[in-house]
Design an enzyme around this catalytic site. Structure first.
Site, PDB file in Angstrom:
ATOM      1  N   LYS A 111       7.034  11.699   0.165  1.00 50.04           N
ATOM      2  CA  LYS A 111       6.242  11.233   1.313  1.00 50.04           C
ATOM      3  C   LYS A 111       7.076  11.164   2.599  1.00 50.04           C
ATOM      4  CE  LYS A 111       2.719  10.714  -1.383  1.00 50.04           C
ATOM      5  NZ  LYS A 111       2.282   9.452  -1.899  1.00 50.04           N
ATOM      6  N   ASP A 132       0.841  -1.201   0.000  1.00 49.10           N
ATOM      7  CA  ASP A 132       0.000   0.000   0.000  1.00 49.10           C
ATOM      8  C   ASP A 132       0.879   1.256   0.000  1.00 49.10           C
ATOM      9  OD1 ASP A 132      -2.209   1.637   0.129  1.00 49.10           O
ATOM     10  OD2 ASP A 132      -2.981   0.826   2.009  1.00 49.10           O
ATOM     11  N   GLY A 133       0.291   2.365  -0.369  1.00 50.78           N
ATOM     12  CA  GLY A 133       0.982   3.649  -0.360  1.00 50.78           C
ATOM     13  C   GLY A 133       0.853   4.335   0.996  1.00 50.78           C
ATOM     14  N   ALA A 134       1.350   5.571   1.071  1.00 51.63           N
ATOM     15  CA  ALA A 134       1.230   6.373   2.305  1.00 51.63           C
ATOM     16  C   ALA A 134       1.247   7.846   1.917  1.00 51.63           C
ATOM     17  CB  ALA A 134       2.384   6.069   3.245  1.00 51.63           C
ATOM     18  N   ASP A 135       0.625   8.654   2.772  1.00 50.82           N
ATOM     19  CA  ASP A 135       0.640  10.106   2.551  1.00 50.82           C
ATOM     20  C   ASP A 135       1.874  10.744   3.174  1.00 50.82           C
ATOM     21  OD1 ASP A 135      -1.919  10.030   1.336  1.00 50.82           O
ATOM     22  OD2 ASP A 135      -2.796   9.877   3.333  1.00 50.82           O
ATOM     23  N   GLY A 174      -5.506   9.599   2.711  1.00 50.70           N
ATOM     24  CA  GLY A 174      -5.757  10.696   1.770  1.00 50.70           C
ATOM     25  C   GLY A 174      -6.815  10.310   0.745  1.00 50.70           C
ATOM     26  N   GLU A 206      -7.769  -0.218   4.852  1.00 54.84           N
ATOM     27  CA  GLU A 206      -6.321  -0.399   4.672  1.00 54.84           C
ATOM     28  C   GLU A 206      -5.657  -0.893   5.953  1.00 54.84           C
ATOM     29  OE1 GLU A 206      -5.359   2.883   1.188  1.00 54.84           O
ATOM     30  OE2 GLU A 206      -5.317   3.530   3.273  1.00 54.84           O
TER      31      GLU A 206
HETATM   32  C1  A5P Z   1      -5.836   5.844   0.631  1.00 55.39           C
HETATM   33  O1  A5P Z   1      -6.826   6.091   1.554  1.00 55.39           O
HETATM   34  C2  A5P Z   1      -4.525   6.256   1.186  1.00 55.39           C
HETATM   35  O2  A5P Z   1      -4.206   5.750   2.423  1.00 55.39           O
HETATM   36  C3  A5P Z   1      -3.389   6.054   0.209  1.00 55.39           C
HETATM   37  O3  A5P Z   1      -2.773   4.823   0.389  1.00 55.39           O
HETATM   38  C4  A5P Z   1      -2.428   7.132   0.448  1.00 55.39           C
HETATM   39  O4  A5P Z   1      -3.183   8.326   0.433  1.00 55.39           O
HETATM   40  C5  A5P Z   1      -1.340   7.186  -0.611  1.00 55.39           C
HETATM   41  O5  A5P Z   1      -1.917   7.554  -1.800  1.00 55.39           O
HETATM   42  P1  A5P Z   1      -1.063   7.893  -3.076  1.00 55.39           P
HETATM   43  O6  A5P Z   1      -0.356   6.654  -3.459  1.00 55.39           O
HETATM   44  O7  A5P Z   1      -2.099   8.328  -4.074  1.00 55.39           O
HETATM   45  O8  A5P Z   1      -0.143   9.010  -2.710  1.00 55.39           O
END
Ligand code: A5P
Length: 222
Positions: free
Chosen positions: A121, A81-84, A96, A103
């Site tokens: 990030k 997964d990604g992160a802000d 975000g 998640e």
């Molecule tokens: C989704 O709710 C978020 O937790 C995303 O994983 C986080 O915002 C990262 O998003 P991007 O990959 O679009 O930066």
């Protein structure tokens, strides 16, 4: 989004996709970085079962031919997964894209939780907004007790929760997380503690930095 940032997301996603092996049950996060992960994973043509953290991810993964199944597992092999925001201590801010409740559940169920991010990030200190999902029932009361919260102009979560952001000072993230967890009406918050994260892949130009934070959790029967 600049081409350079997109490139960093792409290389981080590619590195994480390479950790996945046939037979695995894989948690798929949400967001623009995960949007690079899904084709990288699909291209490998592995035999996988995937759990999606949002309708957007489910739709995109399905279109790419990934097998998305309901979340009926007590163990996932890996979640990506990604992160802000990522702090130097390994705290994450997520949500975000408003998917942080699902998640977090998919992250804590996984033997390995792998975070993929571009270098923007990495932050010296966490700052607002901190995403929240709130119960609709008693919402005004919850707002009042949280203070410094504003409702986000987005649809409810797929689970019916109201999406909002805490705009106050973060300070010690562990204390703030504990405060959210002690507040009735808060379904979930977007602070993910360092102990949840196994590995972080950060794109740096066209290369990837790998940060290992904890050993994989023991699998079932281990
Ligand atoms: C989704 O709710 C978020 O937790 C995303 O994983 C986080 O915002 C990262 O998003 P991007 O990959 O679009 O930066």
């Amino acid at each position: 989004m600049s081409d350079a940032v997109e490139m960093e997301k792409q290389v981080a996603a590619q590195a994480a996709a390479e950790l996945v092996e046939s037979g695995m049950v894989v948690g798929l996060g949400t967001g623009t970085t995960v949007a690079h992960l899904l084709p990288a994973l699909a291209k490998r043509r592995l035999v996988l079962r995937c759990v999606a953290t949002s309708p957007r991810t489910e739709e995109l993964a399905g279109r790419l031919g990934l097998d998305v199944v309901p979340f009926t597992f007590d163990h996932l092999d890996i979640t990506i997964d990604g992160a802000d925001q990522i702090s130097p201590q390994g705290w994450l801010v997520k949500g975000g894209g408003a998917a942080h409740t699902r998640e977090k559940l998919v992250a804590v169920t996984a033997e390995r939780f792998v975070v993929i991010a571009d270098s923007t990030k990495l932050v010296p200190v966490l700052r607002p907004p901190i995403p929240l999902e709130l119960l609709d029932f008693g919402l005004e009361s919850t707002f009042e007790r949280l203070g410094a919260v504003r409702r986000r102009a987005v649809p409810r979560s797929p689970d019916g929760g109201v999406i909002a952001d805490f705009m106050g000072e973060v300070g010690d993230p562990a204390r703030l997380a504990a405060r959210f967890e002690a507040t009735p009406g808060v379904v979930e918050h977007g602070l993910f503690p360092p102990g949840m994260v196994t590995t972080i892949f950060v794109g740096r130009g066209d290369t990837v930095e790998r940060i290992d934070r904890r050993a994989p959790r023991a699998g079932p029967g281990a």
